[in-house]
Design a protein around this motif. Structure first.
Motif, short mmCIF file in Angstrom:
data_model
loop_
_atom_site.label_atom_id
_atom_site.label_comp_id
_atom_site.label_asym_id
_atom_site.label_seq_id
_atom_site.Cartn_x
_atom_site.Cartn_y
_atom_site.Cartn_z
N ARG A 50 -62.76 -24.84 -38.82
CA ARG A 50 -63.29 -25.74 -39.86
C ARG A 50 -63.73 -27.08 -39.26
O ARG A 50 -64.64 -27.74 -39.76
CB ARG A 50 -62.32 -25.88 -41.02
CG ARG A 50 -60.98 -26.59 -40.76
CD ARG A 50 -61.12 -28.09 -40.78
NE ARG A 50 -59.94 -28.78 -41.22
CZ ARG A 50 -59.57 -29.96 -40.75
NH1 ARG A 50 -60.22 -30.54 -39.75
NH2 ARG A 50 -58.52 -30.56 -41.24
N GLY A 95 -66.27 -37.54 -38.51
CA GLY A 95 -65.59 -36.36 -39.05
C GLY A 95 -64.08 -36.52 -38.95
O GLY A 95 -63.50 -36.29 -37.89
N LYS A 120 -56.75 -44.49 -33.00
CA LYS A 120 -57.62 -43.70 -32.11
C LYS A 120 -59.04 -44.26 -32.17
O LYS A 120 -59.46 -44.82 -33.18
CB LYS A 120 -57.63 -42.23 -32.53
CG LYS A 120 -56.44 -41.43 -32.06
CD LYS A 120 -56.69 -39.94 -32.33
CE LYS A 120 -55.46 -39.11 -32.05
NZ LYS A 120 -55.62 -37.73 -32.54
N MET A 128 -65.51 -36.59 -33.64
CA MET A 128 -64.58 -35.66 -34.27
C MET A 128 -63.12 -35.88 -33.88
O MET A 128 -62.22 -35.32 -34.49
CB MET A 128 -64.97 -34.22 -33.91
CG MET A 128 -66.39 -33.86 -34.26
SD MET A 128 -66.82 -34.13 -35.99
CE MET A 128 -65.69 -33.02 -36.81
N HIS A 175 -58.68 -28.21 -26.35
CA HIS A 175 -58.60 -27.00 -27.18
C HIS A 175 -59.77 -26.88 -28.16
O HIS A 175 -60.37 -25.81 -28.30
CB HIS A 175 -57.26 -27.00 -27.93
CG HIS A 175 -57.09 -25.85 -28.85
ND1 HIS A 175 -56.96 -24.56 -28.39
CD2 HIS A 175 -57.08 -25.77 -30.21
CE1 HIS A 175 -56.85 -23.74 -29.43
NE2 HIS A 175 -56.92 -24.45 -30.54
N GLN A 176 -60.07 -27.97 -28.86
CA GLN A 176 -61.11 -27.88 -29.90
C GLN A 176 -62.52 -27.72 -29.33
O GLN A 176 -63.43 -27.26 -30.02
CB GLN A 176 -61.12 -29.17 -30.76
CG GLN A 176 -59.81 -29.52 -31.42
CD GLN A 176 -59.41 -28.55 -32.49
OE1 GLN A 176 -60.25 -27.95 -33.16
NE2 GLN A 176 -58.12 -28.35 -32.66
N HIS A 232 -59.85 -35.42 -18.34
CA HIS A 232 -59.11 -34.54 -17.42
C HIS A 232 -60.11 -33.53 -16.85
O HIS A 232 -60.38 -32.50 -17.48
CB HIS A 232 -57.98 -33.80 -18.14
CG HIS A 232 -56.96 -34.71 -18.74
ND1 HIS A 232 -56.97 -35.08 -20.07
CD2 HIS A 232 -55.90 -35.35 -18.17
CE1 HIS A 232 -55.95 -35.90 -20.30
NE2 HIS A 232 -55.28 -36.08 -19.17
N ASN A 268 -65.23 -35.16 -19.25
CA ASN A 268 -63.86 -35.09 -19.78
C ASN A 268 -62.93 -35.94 -18.95
O ASN A 268 -63.04 -36.02 -17.73
CB ASN A 268 -63.36 -33.64 -19.83
CG ASN A 268 -62.11 -33.51 -20.70
OD1 ASN A 268 -62.07 -34.06 -21.80
ND2 ASN A 268 -61.10 -32.82 -20.22
N ASP A 327 -58.76 -39.19 -35.81
CA ASP A 327 -58.21 -38.77 -37.10
C ASP A 327 -56.90 -39.48 -37.40
O ASP A 327 -56.11 -39.03 -38.21
CB ASP A 327 -58.03 -37.25 -37.11
CG ASP A 327 -57.16 -36.76 -35.96
OD1 ASP A 327 -56.68 -37.61 -35.17
OD2 ASP A 327 -56.93 -35.55 -35.85
P1 NAD Z 1 -56.32 -31.35 -26.67
O1 NAD Z 1 -55.01 -32.00 -26.41
O2 NAD Z 1 -56.48 -29.90 -26.39
O3 NAD Z 1 -57.46 -32.12 -25.86
C1 NAD Z 1 -57.46 -33.53 -25.80
C2 NAD Z 1 -58.78 -34.01 -25.27
O4 NAD Z 1 -58.76 -35.44 -25.20
C3 NAD Z 1 -59.08 -33.53 -23.86
O5 NAD Z 1 -60.48 -33.44 -23.71
C4 NAD Z 1 -58.52 -34.66 -23.01
O6 NAD Z 1 -59.08 -34.74 -21.72
C5 NAD Z 1 -58.94 -35.84 -23.85
N1 NAD Z 1 -58.14 -37.04 -23.60
C6 NAD Z 1 -56.79 -37.14 -23.59
N2 NAD Z 1 -56.43 -38.41 -23.33
C7 NAD Z 1 -57.58 -39.11 -23.19
C8 NAD Z 1 -57.87 -40.47 -22.91
N3 NAD Z 1 -56.91 -41.36 -22.76
N4 NAD Z 1 -59.17 -40.84 -22.83
C9 NAD Z 1 -60.15 -39.94 -23.02
N5 NAD Z 1 -59.94 -38.65 -23.29
C10 NAD Z 1 -58.66 -38.25 -23.37
O7 NAD Z 1 -56.66 -31.69 -28.19
P2 NAD Z 1 -57.68 -30.96 -29.16
O8 NAD Z 1 -56.93 -29.99 -30.00
O9 NAD Z 1 -58.87 -30.53 -28.42
O10 NAD Z 1 -58.05 -32.20 -30.13
C11 NAD Z 1 -58.86 -33.25 -29.68
C12 NAD Z 1 -58.83 -34.36 -30.69
O11 NAD Z 1 -59.40 -33.91 -31.93
C13 NAD Z 1 -57.43 -34.85 -31.04
O12 NAD Z 1 -57.47 -36.26 -31.13
C14 NAD Z 1 -57.17 -34.24 -32.40
O13 NAD Z 1 -56.25 -35.00 -33.15
C15 NAD Z 1 -58.55 -34.28 -32.99
N6 NAD Z 1 -58.79 -33.35 -34.10
C16 NAD Z 1 -59.59 -33.78 -35.10
C17 NAD Z 1 -59.87 -32.94 -36.16
C18 NAD Z 1 -60.78 -33.40 -37.25
O14 NAD Z 1 -60.86 -32.72 -38.28
N7 NAD Z 1 -61.50 -34.46 -37.09
C19 NAD Z 1 -59.32 -31.65 -36.19
C20 NAD Z 1 -58.54 -31.23 -35.11
C21 NAD Z 1 -58.28 -32.08 -34.07
#
Ligand code: NAD
Length: 342
Positions: free
Chosen positions: A131, A313, A247, A240, A158-159, A182, A180, A243
Motif C-alpha cells: 500500500r 506520503g 524524521k 515516503m 525493505h520498502q 548503507h 543509499n 512518518d
Molecule cells: P529499512 O530499515 O528496511 O530501511 C531504512 C532505509 O533508511 C535504508 O535505505 C537505510 O539505508 C536508510 N537510512 C537509515 N538511516 C539513515 C540515515 N541516518 N540517513 C539516511 N538514510 C538512512 O526501513 P523500510 O521498511 O525500508 O522503511 C523506510 C522508511 O519508510 C522508514 O522511515 C519507515 O518508517 C517509512 N515507512 C513509511 C511508510 C508510509 O506510509 N509513508 C510506510 C512504511 C514505512
C-alpha cells in the motif's frame, strides 16, 4: 466448489446471509492474492474518498510501551464509500532482527460496518509495503511528467523494492539511479532493476537529482538528504520515509518552491515531510493539496513541465484497511481463508 472449506454464503434464495464467522487471511495468502494493480486502485479510491469526506482516519495512537524498546499503536478509520471499518495494529520491535523476524509488525482487523461484528484478521506486513508503494505510484500517475525517463531511488531498505516495482509501472522509465546511506543494501535493489530489465546506476545524491525526473525517498533519515538547489525543474518527488515527528528527507526550503501534495493534511503538517517547512513558517497548511482533490478533479496537480511537484506520503490507516479488505475478498473468493467463530 464443494471442496471449499468455507460454508456457503447463502443457504438458499432470499435467505439472510449466513454468518461464516471471522476470516483469517495469512501473510502468505496476502502475497499470493494481492497484486500491485489492485493495491493501486484501492489506494487511489480511498484517497478520493478522503477528499470527499466520505472516508476519514481516526486519531492515531502510538506509544512506547516500555518493553523490548517497542513502539506500538493503532491506525483506524472508516470508509463509507468502500464500507470498510477497522484498524491496523502493530508497530516497531527493533529486537526482532535477532529473532529472524521483521522489525515492523502489523495486523489488520476488519469489522462489519453494519453490525460492528469482527469480520477478518489480515496479515499486515506485506500489505503495508504494497500500500505504501501504491501511494507513491498514485502520486506519480497523477503528478509526474508523462515523459519522465529516469527514476531516482533514495533508500534501498525493505520498502524500496516494492516502491521500485510499483513506480516503473506508471511511466516508461529507461533508467534507475540510486543512493543509499548503507551502500551494502544497494545490490538488492539493483537486482530488482535488473529483473525489470532497467539499467541501474549507483550515484551521489546530487547526481541523482541531476538525472532523475521522478525521485522516491524511502529512508528513516532524521535530516535532509536532498538540497533544494539540486532539484531540477519538472521533477516529481515522492517523500515516503517521513512518518514520524522529527524524521526528515528533504530540504524544508524545497517545499516552498514545490507544489506540495499529501495523502492527509493533518499528518503531513505534524509528522510528515511538511512538518519542518510548516514549523519554519516556509509554507502554510493551505499551500498543501490532498492528492484526493487532484484525483477527483477538484484541484489542479501539475500545471507545467517546469513545476516541481512533491508528494508527502505519510501513510494512513485507511490505506491499510482498503488493501486488507480487497485482499480478504480475493482470498475468500479463492477459498484461501480459514474461518472461526468467537
Ligand atoms: P529499512 O530499515 O528496511 O530501511 C531504512 C532505509 O533508511 C535504508 O535505505 C537505510 O539505508 C536508510 N537510512 C537509515 N538511516 C539513515 C540515515 N541516518 N540517513 C539516511 N538514510 C538512512 O526501513 P523500510 O521498511 O525500508 O522503511 C523506510 C522508511 O519508510 C522508514 O522511515 C519507515 O518508517 C517509512 N515507512 C513509511 C511508510 C508510509 O506510509 N509513508 C510506510 C512504511 C514505512
Amino acid at each position: 466448489s464443494k471442496e471449499n472449506h468455507a460454508p456457503e454464503n447463502h443457504s438458499h434464495k432470499n435467505s439472510l446471509p449466513v454468518n461464516k464467522g471471522v476470516s483469517v487471511v495469512s501473510e502468505a495468502v496476502c502475497q499470493e492474492v494481492m497484486g500491485r494493480a489492485d493495491a493501486f486502485t484501492a489506494v487511489e479510491n480511498v484517497f478520493s474518498a478522503m477528499a470527499k469526506n466520505t472516508a476519514y482516519n481516526f486519531p492515531v495512537i502510538r506509544e512506547a510501551i516500555g518493553h523490548a524498546d517497542a513502539l506500538y499503536g493503532f491506525k483506524s478509520g472508516f470508509d463509507r464509500d468502500g464500507m470498510v471499518l477497522g484498524l491496523k495494529s502493530g508497530g516497531y520491535w527493533p529486537g526482532n532482527v535477532q529473532k529472524d523476524l521483521t522489525n515492523h509488525q502489523s495486523t489488520v482487523i476488519l469489522f462489519d460496518p453494519d453490525t460492528g461484528q469482527l469480520k477478518s484478521l489480515v496479515g499486515g506486513n506485506y500489505l503495508t509495503a504494497v500500500r505504501t508503494a501504491a501511494s507513491s505510484a498514485v502520486s506519480i500517475a497523477h503528478l509526474a511528467r508523462k515523459d519522465s525517463k529516469v527514476l531516482g531511488m533514495v533508500g534501498a531498505g525493505h520498502q524500496s523494492t516494492f516502491q521500485l516495482r510499483a513506480a516503473v509501472e506508471q511511466r516508461e522509465f529507461e533508467k534507475i539511479v540510486c543512493w543509499n546511506f548503507h551502500p551494502e543494501q544497494i545490490p538488492k535493489l539493483a537486482a530488482v532493476a535488473e529483473e525489470l530489465g532497467l539499467p541501474f546506476e549507483s550515484v551521489t545524491r546530487e547526481e541523482l537529482c541531476a538525472q532523475a525526473d521522478v525521485i522516491i525517498t524511502i529512508t528513516s533519515a532524521f535530516e535532509a538528504l536532498i538540497d533544494k538547489d539540486w532539484i531540477k525543474p519538472g521533477t516529481h518527488i515522492a517523500c515516503m520515509g517521513t512518518d514520524t515527528v522529527g524524521k526528515q528527507e528533504v530540504d524544508a526550503k524545497l517545499l516552498a518552491v514545490a507544489k506540495v501534495f499529501t495523502d492527509e493534511l493533518a499528518q503531513s503538517i505534524t509528522l510528515g515531510e511538511a512538518q519542518h517547512a510548516i514549523a519554519q513558517k516556509l509554507i502554510q497548511q493551505s499551500d498543501i493539496v490532498p492528492i484526493g482533490e487532484v484525483i477527483n478533479g477538484t484541484k489542479t496537480g501539475r500545471t507545467s513541465a517546469e513545476d516541481i511537484t512533491l508528494f508527502d506520503g505519510t501513510g494512513v490507516g485507511l490505506q491499510d484497511l482498503a488493501v486488507a479488505s480487497v485482499a480478504a475478498e480475493l482470498a475468500e473468493a479463492k477459498g484461501q481463508v480459514t474461518y472461526f467463530n468467537l
